[in-house]
Write an enzyme that holds these catalytic residues in place. Structure first.
Site, PDB file in Angstrom:
ATOM      1  N   GLY A   1       0.989  -1.295   0.120  1.00 39.77           N
ATOM      2  CA  GLY A   1      -0.409   0.395  -0.002  1.00 39.77           C
ATOM      3  C   GLY A   1       0.469   0.895  -0.064  1.00 39.77           C
ATOM      4  O   GLY A   1       1.950   0.846  -0.129  1.00 39.77           O
ATOM      5  N   PHE A   2       0.091   2.020   0.261  1.00 37.38           N
ATOM      6  CA  PHE A   2       0.953   3.819   0.028  1.00 37.38           C
ATOM      7  C   PHE A   2       1.584   3.656   1.213  1.00 37.38           C
ATOM      8  O   PHE A   2       2.863   4.352   1.227  1.00 37.38           O
ATOM      9  CB  PHE A   2      -0.802   4.855   0.120  1.00 37.38           C
ATOM     10  CG  PHE A   2       0.425   5.879   0.526  1.00 37.38           C
ATOM     11  CD1 PHE A   2       1.020   7.059   0.010  1.00 37.38           C
ATOM     12  CD2 PHE A   2      -0.411   7.399   1.475  1.00 37.38           C
ATOM     13  CE1 PHE A   2       1.793   8.283   0.064  1.00 37.38           C
ATOM     14  CE2 PHE A   2       0.242   7.978   1.863  1.00 37.38           C
ATOM     15  CZ  PHE A   2       0.678   8.645   1.299  1.00 37.38           C
ATOM     16  N   ILE A   3       1.396   3.565   2.360  1.00 31.85           N
ATOM     17  CA  ILE A   3       2.374   3.648   3.393  1.00 31.85           C
ATOM     18  C   ILE A   3       3.646   2.509   3.558  1.00 31.85           C
ATOM     19  O   ILE A   3       3.891   2.689   3.930  1.00 31.85           O
ATOM     20  CB  ILE A   3       0.942   4.258   4.528  1.00 31.85           C
ATOM     21  CG1 ILE A   3       0.903   5.024   5.023  1.00 31.85           C
ATOM     22  CG2 ILE A   3       2.435   4.046   6.214  1.00 31.85           C
ATOM     23  CD1 ILE A   3      -0.462   5.843   5.687  1.00 31.85           C
TER      24      ILE A   3
ATOM     25  N   GLY B 117      -3.878  -2.187  -2.168  1.00 30.19           N
ATOM     26  CA  GLY B 117      -1.711  -1.562  -2.790  1.00 30.19           C
ATOM     27  C   GLY B 117      -1.661  -2.513  -3.710  1.00 30.19           C
ATOM     28  O   GLY B 117      -2.735  -3.011  -4.281  1.00 30.19           O
TER      29      GLY B 117
ATOM     30  N   THR C 281     -12.704  -6.623   7.166  1.00 32.23           N
ATOM     31  CA  THR C 281     -11.196  -6.256   7.571  1.00 32.23           C
ATOM     32  C   THR C 281     -10.933  -6.403   8.453  1.00 32.23           C
ATOM     33  O   THR C 281      -9.530  -6.898   8.822  1.00 32.23           O
ATOM     34  CB  THR C 281     -11.625  -5.475   6.037  1.00 32.23           C
ATOM     35  OG1 THR C 281     -11.713  -5.826   4.768  1.00 32.23           O
ATOM     36  CG2 THR C 281      -9.446  -5.692   5.530  1.00 32.23           C
TER      37      THR C 281
ATOM     38  N   ALA D  60      -1.486  -0.222  13.745  1.00 34.39           N
ATOM     39  CA  ALA D  60      -1.664   1.436  12.718  1.00 34.39           C
ATOM     40  C   ALA D  60      -3.270   1.589  12.424  1.00 34.39           C
ATOM     41  O   ALA D  60      -4.204   1.023  12.436  1.00 34.39           O
ATOM     42  CB  ALA D  60      -1.710   1.262  11.297  1.00 34.39           C
TER      43      ALA D  60
ATOM     44  N   TYR E 161     -15.893   2.606  10.210  1.00 30.35           N
ATOM     45  CA  TYR E 161     -14.262   2.395  10.099  1.00 30.35           C
ATOM     46  C   TYR E 161     -13.684   2.897  11.280  1.00 30.35           C
ATOM     47  O   TYR E 161     -13.006   2.014  12.511  1.00 30.35           O
ATOM     48  CB  TYR E 161     -13.771   3.330   9.195  1.00 30.35           C
ATOM     49  CG  TYR E 161     -12.132   3.108   8.489  1.00 30.35           C
ATOM     50  CD1 TYR E 161     -10.719   2.675   8.343  1.00 30.35           C
ATOM     51  CD2 TYR E 161     -11.714   4.987   9.160  1.00 30.35           C
ATOM     52  CE1 TYR E 161      -9.596   3.146   8.276  1.00 30.35           C
ATOM     53  CE2 TYR E 161     -10.137   4.746   8.630  1.00 30.35           C
ATOM     54  CZ  TYR E 161      -9.561   4.014   8.704  1.00 30.35           C
ATOM     55  OH  TYR E 161      -8.678   3.964   8.826  1.00 30.35           O
TER      56      TYR E 161
ATOM     57  N   LYS F 211     -11.418   0.504  13.711  1.00 28.22           N
ATOM     58  CA  LYS F 211     -10.153   0.886  14.697  1.00 28.22           C
ATOM     59  C   LYS F 211     -10.209   1.134  16.141  1.00 28.22           C
ATOM     60  O   LYS F 211      -9.323   0.393  16.775  1.00 28.22           O
ATOM     61  CB  LYS F 211      -9.875   1.876  13.700  1.00 28.22           C
ATOM     62  CG  LYS F 211      -9.559   2.115  12.084  1.00 28.22           C
ATOM     63  CD  LYS F 211      -7.907   0.536  12.363  1.00 28.22           C
ATOM     64  CE  LYS F 211      -7.872   0.743  11.314  1.00 28.22           C
ATOM     65  NZ  LYS F 211      -6.197  -0.422  10.764  1.00 28.22           N
TER      66      LYS F 211
END
Ligand code: UDP
Length: 338
Positions: free
Chosen positions: A10-12, A36, A95, A117, A149, A153
């Site tokens: 993915g980005f990070i 990703g 997920t 994260a 979301y 989290k």
């Protein structure tokens, strides 16, 4: 050390993989390529200390093997992006809850340190900026899918901290605020790559709401050293850390800045939230991190300016082209402001 990075393509994750390899570590990335992209880790594919496993983190057999073989885990894999969350709430919840549960259970089996994260979304609609890690949350009603979301989290954080308390598992939680940089795509909402793409292609730059909501954008290349320092610090275990920049900008000013820096002829338009996302969509007016905790522990402060980051993002879009289109909703009412 051998790092297992979930969401490593993915980005990070791709920036983290690159940094760790540069410091001499080995990296195994697991990514189902849902958001990703192979392209993100293409440059790493010739490095024999890097391995990409294309698989879901919910695959218990594969995770068991990968966790047993690593020294430390950085868990980044998640459904992210406000648009994706509003469009696919089932996928988001499954997920983020089942995936993390599986990663934590496996980490516990082999007693591996794990960094998880999390997100500034957890603070919800709180108005008292800057947000401190010990602040209360203010989450909206369950009928607004955006909050799925934050809630998923939050459950991840509770579970990780419970593993730490009850079983002594070394866990560290970091809450990322708006993180931007090269390789981030606008397909699932993220505002900066969207604006850059719109400005470069000459389409309307779509500012949601009145544009007076503000954010603090932190360059991913500032975020990575914070994550690696937390990975090295035993004093970080069992704790939660904000990671983000402090310089605040309104979204309308961001649109003007991007338009100027791209030398673009695009119009800047205001789009009501209900046209852009979902009926009754709730946005935060301001979101600023209190980063004194991470600063005290590892002396971290971001240093890359927003202008420098935007310049690099523009450069990257110019090099890669404007493929990977974003799905724009039809705009019913077009209010041009610039
Ligand atoms: N936004 C916008 N136009 C877009 C995408 C996003 O005006 O095309 C706004 C969004 O409503 C929010 C801010 O930009 O107020 C940041 O959005 P992003 O999805 O990047 O992150 P968020 O802070 O919402 O997690």
């Amino acid at each position: 050390m051998k790092f297992l990075i979930t969401g490593g393509a993915g980005f990070i994750g791709s920036h983290l993989s690159e940094d760790l390899l540069g410091s001499g570590h080995s990296v195994v990335a697991i990514d189902d390529l849902s958001t990703g992209r192979m392209q993100n880790v293409h440059a790493l594919s010739h490095n024999n200390k890097f391995q990409l496993v294309v698989e879901s983190i919910t695959n218990a057999t594969v995770m068991d093997r990968l966790v047993s073989e690593c020294d430390i885990i950085v868990h980044l894999a998640a459904a992210v992006g406000v648009e994706l969350i509003v469009r696919s709430p089932v996928h988001t919840i499954e997920t983020n809850v089942m995936g993390t549960e599986n990663v934590l259970r496996t980490a516990r089996r082999y007693r591996k340190k794990i960094l998880i994260a999390s997100t500034s979304e957890i603070y919800g609609k709180l108005g008292n900026v800057p947000f401190n890690e010990d602040d209360d949350s203010l989450i909206g009603a369950t009928t607004h899918h955006r909050w799925a979301y934050a809630t998923s989290k939050m459950l991840d954080e509770f579970l990780a901290l419970a593993y730490h308390k009850e079983m002594g598992l070394p866990v560290v939680i970091f809450r990322l605020f708006n993180t931007i940089g090269p390789r981030q795509r606008g397909r699932y909402g993220m505002v900066v790559p969207r604006f850059v793409r719109q400005a470069l292609s000459g389409s309307d730059i779509t500012v949601y709401g009145d544009g007076n909501q503000s954010r603090c954008f932190c360059d991913v290349r500032d975020v990575i050293p914070a994550i690696t320092a937390l990975a090295e610090s035993s004093k970080a275990e069992g704790r939660v850390f904000n990671i983000g920049a402090k310089d605040e900008i309104t979204i309308i000013d961001l649109a003007r800045k991007v338009k100027n820096m791209c030398d673009s002829q695009s119009s800047i338009i205001l789009v009501p939230y209900e046209q852009a996302t979902e009926q009754g969509f709730e946005d935060m007016r301001r979101r600023i991190p209190d980063t004194s905790r991470i600063n005290e522990l590892i002396g971290w402060n971001p240093s890359i300016t927003l202008d420098d980051t935007i310049a690099d993002i523009i450069q990257q879009f110019k090099e890669d082209g404007l493929s990977d289109p974003i799905t724009e909703r039809p705009i019913v009412e077009r209010v041009v402001v610039d």
